[in-house]
Motif scaffolding. Sequence first.
Motif, short mmCIF file in Angstrom:
data_model
loop_
_atom_site.label_atom_id
_atom_site.label_comp_id
_atom_site.label_asym_id
_atom_site.label_seq_id
_atom_site.Cartn_x
_atom_site.Cartn_y
_atom_site.Cartn_z
N UNK A 1 0.81 -1.21 -0.02
CA UNK A 1 -0.02 -0.20 -0.11
C UNK A 1 0.74 1.40 0.20
N UNK A 2 0.27 2.34 -0.49
CA UNK A 2 0.96 3.32 -0.78
C UNK A 2 1.65 4.05 0.47
N UNK A 3 1.02 3.79 1.59
CA UNK A 3 1.35 4.27 2.95
C UNK A 3 2.30 3.31 3.63
N UNK A 4 2.64 2.52 2.80
CA UNK A 4 3.86 1.69 3.61
C UNK A 4 5.19 2.28 3.70
N UNK A 5 5.90 1.83 4.73
CA UNK A 5 7.17 2.22 4.76
C UNK A 5 8.29 0.93 4.77
#
Length: 121
Positions: free
Chosen positions: A28-32
């Motif tokens: 997901x785009x919010x992942x780090x």
Amino acid sequence: VQLQASGGGLVQAGGSLKLSCAASGRIFSSAVMAWFRQAPGKEREFVALIRWNRESTLFADSVKGRFTISRDNRKNTLYLQMNSLKPEDTAVYYCAKGSHYGTRQHEYNYWGQGTLVTVSS
């Protein structure tokens, strides 16, 4: 999500290596995404991280200016370009995925199996 790290090997001091971490499943785009390393007899330590959607990065002081972290969205792959390697960079390198912008291990809940980097003097 499963993470598969690769690219480690033996290199002389001053040389370069590029590590890869292939992720199965959606990131997901919010992942780090991050790299950690563990040298023989030492605790695992943070190396670098990148926020998946914004490409903002953070590096440990020990690698700043020598290492670069990047990702390829289409390939679902994380990279660590390591230049000017030093013997003290010798370690098993692990990739990890989390959801918080942090440098501590417990902030990451998915881990790759590790790839060994050995830097000879």
